[in-house]
Design a protein around this motif. Structure first.
Motif, PDB file in Angstrom:
ATOM      1  N   MET A 103       0.839  -1.186   0.000  1.00  0.00           N
ATOM      2  CA  MET A 103       0.000   0.000   0.000  1.00  0.00           C
ATOM      3  C   MET A 103       0.881   1.245   0.000  1.00  0.00           C
ATOM      4  SD  MET A 103      -2.547   1.390   2.976  1.00  0.00           S
ATOM      5  CE  MET A 103      -4.164   1.203   2.300  1.00  0.00           C
ATOM      6  N   ASP A 104       0.591   2.160  -0.878  1.00  0.00           N
ATOM      7  CA  ASP A 104       1.278   3.439  -0.868  1.00  0.00           C
ATOM      8  C   ASP A 104       0.748   4.274   0.279  1.00  0.00           C
ATOM      9  OD1 ASP A 104       2.866   2.955  -3.093  1.00  0.00           O
ATOM     10  OD2 ASP A 104       1.326   3.647  -4.486  1.00  0.00           O
ATOM     11  N   CYS A 105       1.637   4.990   0.921  1.00  0.00           N
ATOM     12  CA  CYS A 105       1.247   5.816   2.056  1.00  0.00           C
ATOM     13  C   CYS A 105       1.906   7.179   1.915  1.00  0.00           C
ATOM     14  CB  CYS A 105       1.649   5.150   3.370  1.00  0.00           C
ATOM     15  SG  CYS A 105       1.235   6.140   4.820  1.00  0.00           S
ATOM     16  N   ALA A 106       1.135   8.152   1.513  1.00  0.00           N
ATOM     17  CA  ALA A 106       1.662   9.506   1.325  1.00  0.00           C
ATOM     18  C   ALA A 106       2.189  10.074   2.630  1.00  0.00           C
ATOM     19  CB  ALA A 106       0.580  10.416   0.750  1.00  0.00           C
ATOM     20  N   GLU A 107       1.543   9.737   3.740  1.00  0.00           N
ATOM     21  CA  GLU A 107       1.984  10.254   5.041  1.00  0.00           C
ATOM     22  C   GLU A 107       3.399   9.775   5.365  1.00  0.00           C
ATOM     23  OE1 GLU A 107      -2.341  10.643   4.897  1.00  0.00           O
ATOM     24  OE2 GLU A 107      -1.019   8.980   4.449  1.00  0.00           O
ATOM     25  N   LEU A 108       3.671   8.481   5.145  1.00  0.00           N
ATOM     26  CA  LEU A 108       5.026   7.964   5.376  1.00  0.00           C
ATOM     27  C   LEU A 108       6.012   8.567   4.382  1.00  0.00           C
ATOM     28  CD1 LEU A 108       4.445   4.181   6.164  1.00  0.00           C
ATOM     29  CD2 LEU A 108       5.393   5.902   7.703  1.00  0.00           C
ATOM     30  N   ASP A 109       5.589   8.686   3.119  1.00  0.00           N
ATOM     31  CA  ASP A 109       6.470   9.248   2.092  1.00  0.00           C
ATOM     32  C   ASP A 109       6.844  10.696   2.396  1.00  0.00           C
ATOM     33  OD1 ASP A 109       6.345   6.855   0.721  1.00  0.00           O
ATOM     34  OD2 ASP A 109       4.855   7.559  -0.731  1.00  0.00           O
ATOM     35  N   GLU A 110       5.922  11.462   2.953  1.00  0.00           N
ATOM     36  CA  GLU A 110       6.138  12.887   3.188  1.00  0.00           C
ATOM     37  C   GLU A 110       6.763  13.199   4.550  1.00  0.00           C
ATOM     38  OE1 GLU A 110       2.301  14.627   2.498  1.00  0.00           O
ATOM     39  OE2 GLU A 110       2.281  13.964   0.410  1.00  0.00           O
ATOM     40  N   ALA A 111       6.710  12.259   5.479  1.00  0.00           N
ATOM     41  CA  ALA A 111       7.252  12.507   6.825  1.00  0.00           C
ATOM     42  C   ALA A 111       8.773  12.483   6.794  1.00  0.00           C
ATOM     43  CB  ALA A 111       6.729  11.456   7.797  1.00  0.00           C
ATOM     44  N   PRO A 112       9.401  13.324   7.611  1.00  0.00           N
ATOM     45  CA  PRO A 112      10.855  13.272   7.690  1.00  0.00           C
ATOM     46  C   PRO A 112      11.310  11.957   8.324  1.00  0.00           C
ATOM     47  CG  PRO A 112       9.998  14.693   9.413  1.00  0.00           C
ATOM     48  CD  PRO A 112       8.829  14.301   8.539  1.00  0.00           C
ATOM     49  N   ALA A 113      12.539  11.576   8.084  1.00  0.00           N
ATOM     50  CA  ALA A 113      13.080  10.359   8.689  1.00  0.00           C
ATOM     51  C   ALA A 113      13.294  10.548  10.178  1.00  0.00           C
ATOM     52  CB  ALA A 113      14.388   9.974   8.015  1.00  0.00           C
ATOM     53  N   ASP A 114      13.529  11.783  10.589  1.00  0.00           N
ATOM     54  CA  ASP A 114      13.789  12.081  11.995  1.00  0.00           C
ATOM     55  C   ASP A 114      13.453  13.544  12.257  1.00  0.00           C
ATOM     56  OD1 ASP A 114      14.512  11.534  14.589  1.00  0.00           O
ATOM     57  OD2 ASP A 114      16.653  11.335  14.177  1.00  0.00           O
ATOM     58  N   ILE A 115      13.325  13.877  13.520  1.00  0.00           N
ATOM     59  CA  ILE A 115      13.048  15.243  13.958  1.00  0.00           C
ATOM     60  C   ILE A 115      13.613  15.373  15.365  1.00  0.00           C
ATOM     61  CG2 ILE A 115      10.774  14.670  14.893  1.00  0.00           C
ATOM     62  CD1 ILE A 115       9.771  17.398  13.911  1.00  0.00           C
ATOM     63  N   ALA A 116      14.015  16.564  15.739  1.00  0.00           N
ATOM     64  CA  ALA A 116      14.528  16.768  17.093  1.00  0.00           C
ATOM     65  C   ALA A 116      13.383  16.623  18.099  1.00  0.00           C
ATOM     66  CB  ALA A 116      15.154  18.153  17.210  1.00  0.00           C
ATOM     67  N   PRO A 117      13.596  15.839  19.152  1.00  0.00           N
ATOM     68  CA  PRO A 117      12.536  15.671  20.148  1.00  0.00           C
ATOM     69  C   PRO A 117      12.353  16.928  20.991  1.00  0.00           C
ATOM     70  CG  PRO A 117      14.497  14.475  20.821  1.00  0.00           C
ATOM     71  CD  PRO A 117      14.766  15.028  19.444  1.00  0.00           C
ATOM     72  N   LEU A 118      11.102  17.197  21.339  1.00  0.00           N
ATOM     73  CA  LEU A 118      10.802  18.288  22.254  1.00  0.00           C
ATOM     74  C   LEU A 118      11.204  17.881  23.665  1.00  0.00           C
ATOM     75  CD1 LEU A 118       7.186  19.249  21.095  1.00  0.00           C
ATOM     76  CD2 LEU A 118       9.295  20.515  20.655  1.00  0.00           C
ATOM     77  N   PRO A 119      11.589  18.826  24.503  1.00  0.00           N
ATOM     78  CA  PRO A 119      11.834  18.478  25.907  1.00  0.00           C
ATOM     79  C   PRO A 119      10.519  18.112  26.595  1.00  0.00           C
ATOM     80  CG  PRO A 119      12.739  20.642  25.352  1.00  0.00           C
ATOM     81  CD  PRO A 119      11.927  20.183  24.181  1.00  0.00           C
TER      82      PRO A 119
END
Length: 87
Positions: A1-17
């Motif tokens: 299944m294609d998933c635009a949300e997974l395709d568009e999400a970054p691989a990582d992001i800085a966590p919030l405190p």
């Protein structure tokens, strides 16, 4: 299944405190989570559905942010709540 949300999400992001555990659990003085998840839209750290609080899923329900990734050392998998798919 294609998933635009997974395709568009970054691989990582800085966590919030706080980045040393589930933000919601820590706010309530708890540290009983099983695994941690990182929201790839805003950086919020929440606990998994095997944890008592299930705060990562609760964050998705409240925010609509669709993709998380494991916040466990050595794990890089991601999950789309919208389609129930991993990537």
């Amino acid at each position: 299944m294609d998933c635009a949300e997974l395709d568009e999400a970054p691989a990582d992001i800085a966590p919030l405190p706080p980045a040393d555990g589930c933000a919601e659990c820590l706010a309530h003085g708890r540290r009983d989570w099983v695994h941690l998840r990182l929201c790839l839209a805003c950086g919020r750290v929440g606990c998994c559905d095997s944890s008592p609080g299930k705060h990562a899923s609760a964050h998705y329900a409240a925010s609509g942010h669709p993709v998380i990734r494991s916040f466990q050392p050595g794990e890089t998998w991601r999950w789309c709540f919208v389609h129930g798919t991993a990537g």
